[in-house]
Design a protein around this motif. Structure first.
Motif, mmCIF file in Angstrom:
data_model
loop_
_atom_site.group_PDB
_atom_site.id
_atom_site.type_symbol
_atom_site.label_atom_id
_atom_site.label_comp_id
_atom_site.label_asym_id
_atom_site.label_seq_id
_atom_site.Cartn_x
_atom_site.Cartn_y
_atom_site.Cartn_z
ATOM 1 N N GLU A 135 -8.758 -0.207 1.013
ATOM 2 C CA GLU A 135 -10.186 0.086 1.219
ATOM 3 C C GLU A 135 -10.938 -1.124 1.785
ATOM 4 O OE1 GLU A 135 -12.338 2.168 -1.856
ATOM 5 O OE2 GLU A 135 -10.622 3.445 -2.285
ATOM 6 N N ALA A 136 -10.439 -2.335 1.521
ATOM 7 C CA ALA A 136 -11.080 -3.522 2.104
ATOM 8 C C ALA A 136 -10.919 -3.511 3.626
ATOM 9 C CB ALA A 136 -10.469 -4.794 1.514
ATOM 10 N N LEU A 137 -9.895 -2.821 4.114
ATOM 11 C CA LEU A 137 -9.701 -2.716 5.568
ATOM 12 C C LEU A 137 -10.481 -1.547 6.146
ATOM 13 C CD1 LEU A 137 -5.873 -3.443 5.734
ATOM 14 C CD2 LEU A 137 -7.783 -5.015 6.029
ATOM 15 N N THR A 138 -10.405 -0.383 5.483
ATOM 16 C CA THR A 138 -11.110 0.788 6.035
ATOM 17 C C THR A 138 -12.621 0.543 6.060
ATOM 18 O OG1 THR A 138 -11.064 1.887 3.865
ATOM 19 C CG2 THR A 138 -9.309 2.450 5.411
ATOM 20 N N GLU A 139 -13.122 -0.248 5.096
ATOM 21 C CA GLU A 139 -14.561 -0.600 5.106
ATOM 22 C C GLU A 139 -14.947 -1.328 6.386
ATOM 23 O OE1 GLU A 139 -15.070 -3.148 1.697
ATOM 24 O OE2 GLU A 139 -14.841 -1.425 0.346
ATOM 25 N N ASN A 140 -13.962 -1.950 7.021
ATOM 26 C CA ASN A 140 -14.205 -2.682 8.263
ATOM 27 C C ASN A 140 -13.731 -1.895 9.484
ATOM 28 O OD1 ASN A 140 -15.276 -5.536 7.687
ATOM 29 N ND2 ASN A 140 -13.716 -5.227 6.107
ATOM 30 N N ASN A 141 -13.634 -0.580 9.328
ATOM 31 C CA ASN A 141 -13.206 0.309 10.420
ATOM 32 C C ASN A 141 -11.800 0.001 10.939
ATOM 33 O OD1 ASN A 141 -15.318 2.075 10.457
ATOM 34 N ND2 ASN A 141 -16.536 0.818 11.866
ATOM 35 N N LEU A 142 -10.962 -0.529 10.054
ATOM 36 C CA LEU A 142 -9.563 -0.786 10.410
ATOM 37 C C LEU A 142 -8.657 0.174 9.643
ATOM 38 C CD1 LEU A 142 -9.622 -4.685 10.161
ATOM 39 C CD2 LEU A 142 -9.638 -3.310 12.271
ATOM 40 N N ALA A 143 -7.556 0.569 10.268
ATOM 41 C CA ALA A 143 -6.511 1.296 9.541
ATOM 42 C C ALA A 143 -5.598 0.244 8.906
ATOM 43 C CB ALA A 143 -5.725 2.183 10.489
ATOM 44 N N GLY A 144 -4.874 0.610 7.874
ATOM 45 C CA GLY A 144 -4.040 -0.400 7.225
ATOM 46 C C GLY A 144 -2.841 0.174 6.505
ATOM 47 N N LEU A 276 3.026 -7.565 1.804
ATOM 48 C CA LEU A 276 2.749 -7.499 3.244
ATOM 49 C C LEU A 276 1.664 -6.457 3.494
ATOM 50 C CD1 LEU A 276 3.536 -8.220 6.218
ATOM 51 C CD2 LEU A 276 5.172 -6.323 6.089
ATOM 52 N N ILE A 277 0.636 -6.866 4.241
ATOM 53 C CA ILE A 277 -0.451 -5.947 4.592
ATOM 54 C C ILE A 277 -0.611 -5.988 6.112
ATOM 55 C CG2 ILE A 277 -2.936 -5.476 4.308
ATOM 56 C CD1 ILE A 277 -1.848 -7.606 1.710
ATOM 57 N N LEU A 278 -0.675 -4.821 6.727
ATOM 58 C CA LEU A 278 -0.859 -4.734 8.183
ATOM 59 C C LEU A 278 -2.196 -4.066 8.463
ATOM 60 C CD1 LEU A 278 2.676 -3.342 9.134
ATOM 61 C CD2 LEU A 278 1.922 -5.711 9.232
ATOM 62 N N ALA A 279 -2.951 -4.621 9.401
ATOM 63 C CA ALA A 279 -4.248 -4.031 9.753
ATOM 64 C C ALA A 279 -4.248 -3.678 11.242
ATOM 65 C CB ALA A 279 -5.368 -5.022 9.448
ATOM 66 N N PHE A 280 -4.768 -2.501 11.558
ATOM 67 C CA PHE A 280 -4.787 -1.991 12.939
ATOM 68 C C PHE A 280 -6.229 -1.639 13.326
ATOM 69 C CE2 PHE A 280 -1.119 -0.470 10.602
ATOM 70 C CZ PHE A 280 -0.029 -0.721 11.419
ATOM 71 N N SER A 281 -6.604 -1.948 14.548
ATOM 72 C CA SER A 281 -7.907 -1.494 15.034
ATOM 73 C C SER A 281 -7.686 -0.242 15.884
ATOM 74 C CB SER A 281 -8.570 -2.578 15.884
ATOM 75 O OG SER A 281 -9.608 -1.987 16.633
ATOM 76 N N PRO A 282 -8.056 0.940 15.365
ATOM 77 C CA PRO A 282 -7.874 2.161 16.164
ATOM 78 C C PRO A 282 -8.624 2.090 17.490
ATOM 79 C CG PRO A 282 -8.304 2.721 13.873
ATOM 80 C CD PRO A 282 -8.541 1.246 14.013
ATOM 81 N N LYS A 283 -9.780 1.438 17.500
ATOM 82 C CA LYS A 283 -10.576 1.352 18.739
ATOM 83 C C LYS A 283 -9.787 0.601 19.813
ATOM 84 C CE LYS A 283 -15.362 2.300 18.500
ATOM 85 N NZ LYS A 283 -15.005 3.666 18.840
ATOM 86 N N ILE A 284 -9.167 -0.525 19.408
ATOM 87 C CA ILE A 284 -8.419 -1.315 20.404
ATOM 88 C C ILE A 284 -7.150 -0.570 20.841
ATOM 89 C CG2 ILE A 284 -7.176 -3.490 20.796
ATOM 90 C CD1 ILE A 284 -9.250 -4.905 19.118
#
Ligand code: NDP
Ligand code: PYC
Length: 344
Positions: A135-144, A276-284
């Protein structure tokens, strides 16, 4: 802490419960920063109706501190950048929660810059649910995606002895203006915490969760705890669990589940390994392609809901909404136990 009847339930405010739990950890020697981060994770579990990773975990954490298998005064630090999109946090032998909170701003920044970034946490004691991190990632509009080993308690499919961990695996997709899509599960049929809670409540397990020490199917929680748990989805869960050992153990230079059990010598303490945590920007990722990724995801969610299915975490968000207005329901025995731990 045993389960209870409806009559023995009490309602407690989130702030009051938070203060109590934090005071227990401060008393056990945790620094303020470590106690606060760990408390946030456990209270979030209790608030969201995730009992297997809520306040019932306090006693295991205290045992682990007492056994010297976690550093109560750990000071996690972000290691100097190597120029890649990997953020590395050395947890300094402490609980994972403060290390995650320290690393997440850099993870978000790199994912927003490159589209894909990762956070590696090494040398931590990790026993929390993964969805607060997601949720710390989705709050920043990132998938994780988040994953970690545990300790050897699960037999690989076709095997008959504990080897893999219950290895949690979580994913989140942001839904601007709505609760995110989040799933978070053990790669065993159920979390070990579920089995422990059923043992305390004197309830049998559903069939297919575990085998006893002789490799025979069992529904007895005690026999399951001394035997082996089973992966979810047969060979598929077994393979995903093995992938987690490889990516979040071997690849990040940290312990695998069998190594964790060797290190601890017991499953009564909280496991020590990496994450291990991976974060993705769907927009990019979607840039230059037709359609807005967030709008397209909503079409998919609508279709799932349209069939009468629910989204993962919907139950959890409903529990959270109720707790935020009414407070958290815990048993009288749980409250008395917290008071005993505080007085001890
Ligand atoms: P569950 O099987 O209870 O739930 C798994 C996920 O599936 C949740 O996101 C849940 O959402 C969702 N879900 C459940 N039922 C449905 C349904 N009918 N339709 C759609 N989605 C559904 O979880 P586990 O027992 O496997 O794991 C519980 C927790 O244990 C996790 O948070 C995990 O991180 C933690 N864990 C931590 C470990 C560690 O080493 N740190 C090890 C193992 C587990 P909802 O919550 O809304 O029901
Ligand atoms: O519930 O399986 C579990 C678990 C192991 C470590 C923390 N939670």
């Amino acid at each position: 802490m045993p389960m209870t009847t409806m009559a023995d339930l009490c309602l407690v405010g989130i702030d009051e419960l938070t203060e109590k739990v934090k005071a227990i950890f401060r008393k056990s020697g945790l620094t303020d920063a470590n106690a606060a981060a760990l408390t946030r994770a456990l209270i979030a579990g209790e608030r969201d109706g995730c009992k297997s990773h809520g306040i019932y975990r306090i006693e295991g954490a205290l045992r682990t501190i007492k056994a010297g298998k976690v550093r109560p005064d750990a000071v996690p630090r972000v290691l100097p950048s190597d120029g890649s999109a990997i953020v590395r946090v050395d947890a300094d032998g402490g609980f994972s929660n403060a290390a995650f909170e320290l690393g997440v701003p850099a993870l978000v920044e790199l994912a927003e810059r490159y589209g894909l970034a990762s956070l590696v946490i090494n040398d931590c004691c990790h026993f929390s649910a993964l969805w607060p991190e997601i949720e710390a990632l989705t709050e920043n509009n990132l998938a994780g995606l988040a994953m970690c080993p545990s300790y050897a308690t699960v037999a690989p499919t076709g095997g008959n002895r504990p080897l893999l961990g219950t290895n949690p695996f979580a994913f989140g997709w942001p839904r601007p203006g709505n609760d995110p899509y989040v799933f978070d599960f053990a790669t065993s049929v159920a979390a070990r915490g579920e089995i422990e809670l059923r043992r305390q409540a004197g309830e049998p397990l559903p069939e297919g969760w575990a085998i006893d020490v002789d490799g025979r199917p069992t529904t007895d929680p005690a026999a399951a705890l001394s035997g082996a748990m089973l992966p979810f989805g047969g060979h598929k869960g077994s393979a995903i669990s093995t992938m987690i050992e490889l990516l979040a153990g071997v690849m990040i230079g940290d312990l695998t589940s069998p190594e964790v059990l060797d290190f601890l010598g017991t499953t009564t303490l909280a496991p020590f390994h990496g994450e291990l945590i991976l974060a993705f920007s769907p927009k990019i990722f979607a840039a230059g392609r037709p359609g807005d990724p967030f709008a397209r995801a909503e079409t998919l969610f609508d279709a799932i809901l349209g069939q009468g299915a629910r989204l993962p975490s919907q139950r959890r968000f409903a529990a959270r909404a109720a707790a935020l207005t009414e407070g958290i329901r815990i048993s009288g025995e749980e409250m008395r136990q917290l008071d005993r731990l505080l007085a001890h």
